[in-house]
Design an enzyme around this catalytic site. Structure first.
Site: not given
Ligand code: GUN
Length: 286
Positions: A53, A97, A120
């Site tokens: 990322k 995460q 997200d």
């Protein structure tokens, strides 16, 4: 029939080129899109995803920062860090995460991120917005899958889409997005009876099981589109999907590979959401 491969890596490169130009324009206007990724502990797969990322942000001109916290960090300390990021005007997107260590309640952490920075798309407000078809941050993997289908002009409307998997990250939201695009959707999972009888009806089959090579050609209808969301590491170190690629490619019309399939698209949609977050915040300030 030999399937046409949907190359997620090539599509990602194309989309990221356009995003790079958008970021350049935003920067010229004084907006510097920034993503902060919070990584708790040192789970090797999570570390590798987070580094991917960061690299993608860098290549697109998006500022990024990885906040690395010890695996022993308390839930309170993590929530405090998120509050800080929520209030930092230089940070547009926040991603924690997953999975998190067992002593931290994941849902609490997801809900602590303000919806405006939830790139997200996991916050219940954003999930609700998605379910009702409102503008929002779409969860990255489902968003990437829809983008892959659209890139090949594969019809969704009126098609029977079968999803295997019901996680909050992939299965449930991709089923919802397919429904939003007017598919008839069946969601299957580990308790589903006679899985094959359902998958064989699928015009579009989304496979998110998390186990290597479970789905072979016997599960597929001739001419179907098969999207493989699995990322499994075999004992010999190679990455492979949930679909038996060699077998299914002789029967499907379209098929995504692993690697170079859904994985790169997930990151690409994260970049897109981060740019959207940066523009959204600026709109509100203006
Ligand atoms: N872990 C596996 N996939 C994801 C994802 O899309 N977002 C986050 N935050 N964690 C993940």
């Amino acid at each position: 029939m030999t399937a046409e491969i949907i190359d997620g890596k090539a599509l990602s490169l194309k989309l990221r080129e356009a995003m790079k130009e958008e970021v350049t324009k935003l920067k010229a206007a004084g907006i510097h899109p920034k993503l902060t990724v919070v990584l708790v502990g040192n789970h090797p797969a999570s570390k590798s995803y987070v580094n991917g990322k960061k690299k993608a942000c860098h290549e697109t001109g998006i500022d990024s920062e990885i906040l690395e916290l010890s695996t022993t960090v308390t839930e309170t300390e993590l929530l405090q860090q998120i509050h800080k990021l929520n209030n930092d005007p230089t940070v547009h997107g926040i991603l924690v995460q997953l999975p998190l260590p067992g002593h931290i309640e994941e849902q609490k952490v997801i809900e602590a991120i303000i919806p405006e920075k939830d790139v997200d798309g996991f916050h219940p407000i954003n999930i609700g917005r998605m379910m009702t078809g409102m503008d929002t941050f779409l969860p990255c993997t489902p968003y990437g899958i829809i983008t892959m289908l659209q890139s090949k002009s594969i019809p969704i409307k009126g098609q029977h889409a079968v999803v295997i998997g019901r996680s909050n990250i992939v299965g449930k939201p991709v089923a919802q997005l397919l429904l939003n695009h007017h598919a008839t959707v069946t969601t299957c999972h580990s308790k589903t009876k006679d899985l094959k009888s359902l998958t064989k009806q699928a015009d579009i089959l989304i496979v998110a099981i998390g186990k290597a090579h479970v789905i072979d050609e016997s599960y597929i209808k001739e001419g179907a589109t098969v999207i493989d969301v699995g990322i499994n590491r075999l004992d010999n170190g190679t990455l492979t999907g949930d679909v038996d690629f060699q077998s299914v490619k002789e029967k499907a019309a379209y098929l995504t590979p692993v690697p170079r399939g859904v994985g790169p698209m997930t990151i690409t949609m994260l970049l897109k959401n981060t740019i959207k977050a940066a523009k959204g915040l600026e709109n509100r300030e203006g």
